[in-house]
Structure formats: structure tokens, C-alpha cells
Motif scaffolding. Structure first.
Motif, mmCIF file in Angstrom:
data_model
loop_
_atom_site.group_PDB
_atom_site.id
_atom_site.type_symbol
_atom_site.label_atom_id
_atom_site.label_comp_id
_atom_site.label_asym_id
_atom_site.label_seq_id
_atom_site.Cartn_x
_atom_site.Cartn_y
_atom_site.Cartn_z
ATOM 1 N N VAL A 159 0.866 -1.180 0.000
ATOM 2 C CA VAL A 159 0.000 0.000 0.000
ATOM 3 C C VAL A 159 0.904 1.231 0.000
ATOM 4 C CG1 VAL A 159 -1.955 -1.116 1.164
ATOM 5 C CG2 VAL A 159 -0.140 -0.058 2.532
ATOM 6 N N PRO A 160 0.415 2.376 -0.459
ATOM 7 C CA PRO A 160 1.267 3.573 -0.488
ATOM 8 C C PRO A 160 1.769 3.979 0.894
ATOM 9 C CG PRO A 160 -0.664 3.880 -1.872
ATOM 10 C CD PRO A 160 -0.887 2.611 -1.105
ATOM 11 N N ALA A 161 0.919 3.809 1.899
ATOM 12 C CA ALA A 161 1.287 4.136 3.275
ATOM 13 C C ALA A 161 0.393 3.311 4.203
ATOM 14 C CB ALA A 161 1.087 5.626 3.551
ATOM 15 N N PRO A 162 0.871 2.973 5.414
ATOM 16 C CA PRO A 162 0.055 2.185 6.322
ATOM 17 C C PRO A 162 -1.300 2.837 6.609
ATOM 18 C CG PRO A 162 2.314 2.266 7.099
ATOM 19 C CD PRO A 162 2.215 3.237 5.964
ATOM 20 N N VAL A 163 -2.333 2.019 6.619
ATOM 21 C CA VAL A 163 -3.685 2.477 6.916
ATOM 22 C C VAL A 163 -3.925 2.327 8.416
ATOM 23 C CG1 VAL A 163 -6.143 2.092 6.502
ATOM 24 C CG2 VAL A 163 -4.493 1.790 4.627
ATOM 25 N N PRO A 164 -4.271 3.399 9.128
ATOM 26 C CA PRO A 164 -4.487 3.286 10.574
ATOM 27 C C PRO A 164 -5.479 2.186 10.931
ATOM 28 C CG PRO A 164 -4.439 5.583 9.924
ATOM 29 C CD PRO A 164 -4.437 4.785 8.650
ATOM 30 N N TYR A 165 -5.125 1.396 11.937
ATOM 31 C CA TYR A 165 -5.952 0.322 12.485
ATOM 32 C C TYR A 165 -6.081 -0.898 11.571
ATOM 33 C CZ TYR A 165 -7.207 3.738 16.027
ATOM 34 O OH TYR A 165 -7.136 4.670 17.031
ATOM 35 N N ALA A 166 -5.440 -0.901 10.410
ATOM 36 C CA ALA A 166 -5.540 -2.056 9.517
ATOM 37 C C ALA A 166 -4.606 -3.192 9.916
ATOM 38 C CB ALA A 166 -5.267 -1.640 8.073
ATOM 39 N N GLY A 167 -3.759 -2.960 10.917
ATOM 40 C CA GLY A 167 -2.891 -4.023 11.395
ATOM 41 C C GLY A 167 -1.429 -3.724 11.143
ATOM 42 N N SER A 168 -0.576 -4.268 12.011
ATOM 43 C CA SER A 168 0.853 -3.967 11.940
ATOM 44 C C SER A 168 1.664 -5.153 12.436
ATOM 45 C CB SER A 168 1.166 -2.742 12.805
ATOM 46 O OG SER A 168 0.853 -3.000 14.169
ATOM 47 N N GLY A 169 2.957 -5.111 12.125
ATOM 48 C CA GLY A 169 3.892 -6.088 12.674
ATOM 49 C C GLY A 169 3.590 -7.519 12.289
ATOM 50 N N ILE A 170 3.398 -7.773 10.995
ATOM 51 C CA ILE A 170 3.198 -9.138 10.520
ATOM 52 C C ILE A 170 4.569 -9.671 10.100
ATOM 53 C CG2 ILE A 170 2.039 -10.631 8.863
ATOM 54 C CD1 ILE A 170 0.168 -9.315 10.936
ATOM 55 N N PHE A 171 5.050 -10.667 10.840
ATOM 56 C CA PHE A 171 6.402 -11.184 10.668
ATOM 57 C C PHE A 171 6.384 -12.687 10.414
ATOM 58 C CE2 PHE A 171 7.383 -7.940 14.228
ATOM 59 C CZ PHE A 171 7.470 -6.890 13.326
ATOM 60 N N LEU A 172 7.481 -13.177 9.863
ATOM 61 C CA LEU A 172 7.800 -14.603 9.858
ATOM 62 C C LEU A 172 8.887 -14.780 10.905
ATOM 63 C CD1 LEU A 172 7.680 -17.486 8.682
ATOM 64 C CD2 LEU A 172 9.332 -16.739 6.933
ATOM 65 N N HIS A 173 8.561 -15.499 11.986
ATOM 66 C CA HIS A 173 9.481 -15.578 13.125
ATOM 67 C C HIS A 173 9.495 -16.965 13.728
ATOM 68 C CE1 HIS A 173 6.312 -15.528 16.208
ATOM 69 N NE2 HIS A 173 5.739 -14.494 15.604
ATOM 70 N N GLU A 174 10.202 -17.108 14.823
ATOM 71 C CA GLU A 174 10.386 -18.390 15.496
ATOM 72 C C GLU A 174 9.227 -18.674 16.448
ATOM 73 O OE1 GLU A 174 13.714 -20.323 18.526
ATOM 74 O OE2 GLU A 174 14.346 -18.927 16.960
ATOM 75 N N TYR A 175 8.961 -19.970 16.675
ATOM 76 C CA TYR A 175 7.996 -20.343 17.700
ATOM 77 C C TYR A 175 8.361 -19.680 19.031
ATOM 78 C CZ TYR A 175 6.320 -24.451 14.953
ATOM 79 O OH TYR A 175 5.785 -25.290 14.017
ATOM 80 N N SER A 176 7.348 -19.227 19.748
ATOM 81 C CA SER A 176 7.590 -18.679 21.083
ATOM 82 C C SER A 176 7.827 -19.765 22.113
ATOM 83 C CB SER A 176 6.407 -17.809 21.523
ATOM 84 O OG SER A 176 6.278 -16.692 20.690
ATOM 85 N N ARG A 177 7.280 -20.976 21.849
ATOM 86 C CA ARG A 177 7.460 -22.105 22.754
ATOM 87 C C ARG A 177 7.799 -23.342 21.942
ATOM 88 N NH1 ARG A 177 2.612 -20.006 24.970
ATOM 89 N NH2 ARG A 177 1.397 -21.725 24.085
ATOM 90 N N PRO A 178 8.540 -24.290 22.518
ATOM 91 C CA PRO A 178 8.863 -25.519 21.800
ATOM 92 C C PRO A 178 7.587 -26.222 21.342
ATOM 93 C CG PRO A 178 10.199 -25.349 23.780
ATOM 94 C CD PRO A 178 9.182 -24.242 23.844
ATOM 95 N N GLY A 179 7.581 -26.695 20.116
ATOM 96 C CA GLY A 179 6.406 -27.372 19.593
ATOM 97 C C GLY A 179 5.400 -26.462 18.939
ATOM 98 N N GLY A 180 5.623 -25.147 19.071
ATOM 99 C CA GLY A 180 4.751 -24.200 18.388
ATOM 100 C C GLY A 180 3.638 -23.677 19.264
ATOM 101 N N ASN A 181 3.099 -22.547 18.878
ATOM 102 C CA ASN A 181 1.979 -21.944 19.593
ATOM 103 C C ASN A 181 1.321 -20.920 18.684
ATOM 104 O OD1 ASN A 181 4.685 -20.592 20.396
ATOM 105 N ND2 ASN A 181 3.165 -18.951 20.656
#
Length: 220
Positions: A159-181
Motif C-alpha cells: 500500500v502507499p502508506a500504512p492504513v491506521p488500524y488495519a494491522g501492523s507487525g506481521i512477521f515470519l518468526h520463530e515459535y515462542s514455545r517448543p512445539g509451536g503456539n
């Protein structure tokens, strides 16, 4: 190393059933689930060679607690559907594991701004003041943010610029706990799987990530 369950197996071009990929895209990550409301998902990596897509790996993953949504909003634990690029910089609490992207090792006062009314909404910031809202102190999110890739949901070039309240911080990251959550909307993998994917991604391949339940992609 990235697990290879069915390495280089030809697959149908399911990504095109959601939207066309850029002509210069030769790597794609597809995250799918069996229905809209589960947090259990599968992450596939594919490479385009000789005019067709071949699977490199297939990995267990987790997504938002409430599954996928076409209308993701700030504070609701769903994973947004769509096709997105990867951000130009990868981040992590730990040193660079060998990724091909520029890598920023996070330090105290590194934040992801999740304050919808902030002019810096849905961006990385280094500041000694909490940006507000549900902003994340990246350096404190261990082990989830040991390493991460940013997904360009609600941010340029999607999008040209973030839309307020449409959501933020979508990442591909590591499980927070072993086995996934469950996550708050991100995609997560086991540590070794995540490192394998992040090191495989090549900005020269213009990679994209496709997020949708199987029904949307015509495979379930």
C-alpha cells in the motif's frame, strides 16, 4: 539447514489462483491451512525453474490464533490473506545467521510501532520512548524474535502508506514455545526451519509470500 520433505517436486501454480506474481519472482513461500479458523498451517517454499514451480520444502507452521482473515485489523489475532513482499531488512535478537538480506541485530530501544494514530505506524523505530498502543519492544521478544522477516502487509510497496488500524507487525518468526503456539497474526516456525527459510530467501529472486487457506488456493 531447511528441511526438505519433498525437494524439487513439481507442483501446480497454485499461487496464481490467488493473484498473479511479479514476472521477476522466482521464489515463493506459500502458507496455507485446512480451514479459515485454525492456527495450524503448512509453509511451503517453491522455486521457479524452466518455467515451472518446484517445491523445495514443506514445513509445519503456526499462524494467528483465530486463523486467516480477509479483513485483518489491529489487535485481532488473525493472519491477513494476500500476496506480499518481504521487507528490505531482516531483524533479530541474535547475530545474522547468514541471510542474503541486510540484517539488523536489535538492541534496546528498537521498537515496532503499533500505535495506529502515529505517523510512524507499522514501521521499525529506534526510540527511548514507547511509541504507544501495542508497540513491540523487539529486543525483549525472545525466543520469538531471535530472527525475523518482515511481511509487507499494510506497508509499502503493498500500500502507499500504512492504513491506521488495519494491522501492523506481521512477521515470519520463530515459535515462542517448543512445539509451536498460536500467534497474534504472524507466521512462526521451529528455529532450524526458520533459519533455513530466511537464509534461502534471495532478494534478487523478488520473493513473495502467499497467505491463504487451502480453499482459497483451490487445493482443498
Amino acid at each position: 539447514m531447511m528441511a526438505e520433505s519433498r525437494s524439487h517436486e513439481p507442483v501446480s501454480d497454485r499461487a496464481y489462483l490467488l493473484t498473479a506474481l511479479p514476472v521477476d519472482t522466482t521464489q515463493v513461500v506459500i502458507v496455507t491451512s485446512d480451514d479459515w479458523h485454525t492456527s495450524h498451517a503448512t509453509l511451503e517454499t517453491l522455486v521457479r525453474t524452466g518455467g515451472r514451480w518446484e517445491r523445495v520444502s514443506e514445513l509445519p507452521a503456526r499462524i494467528g490464533r483465530d486463523g486467516f482473515s480477509d479483513q485483518h485489523v489491529e489487535g485481532v489475532p488473525t493472519t491477513p490473506t494476500g500476496v506480499f513482499a518481504f521487507g528490505p531488512t531482516m531483524y533479530g535478537i541474535s547475530p545474522d545467521p547468514g541471510v542474503r538480506y541486510p540484517y539488523h541485530r536489535v538492541v534496546p530501544d528498537d521498537w515496532w510501532n503499533a500505535a495506529p494514530e502515529s505517523p510512524a505506524y507499522n514501521t521499525f523505530q529506534h526510540t527511548d520512548r514507547n511509541p504507544g498502543g501495542e508497540s513491540e519492544a523487539l529486543w525483549r521478544e525472545a525466543p520469538a524474535y531471535t530472527h525475523l522477516a518482515v511481511i509487507t502487509y499494510n506497508m509499502p510497496p503493498t500500500v502507499p502508506a500504512p492504513v491506521p488500524y488495519a494491522g501492523s507487525g506481521i512477521f515470519l518468526h520463530e515459535y515462542s514455545r517448543p512445539g509451536g503456539n498460536v500467534t497474534a497474526g504472524c507466521m512462526s516456525l521451529a528455529h532450524e526451519d526458520l533459519v533455513g527459510v530466511l537464509c534461502w530467501l534471495d532478494p534478487a529472486a523478488s520473493p513473495r509470500i502467499v497467505l491463504a487457506p487451502r480453499q482459497r488456493l483451490g487445493c482443498g
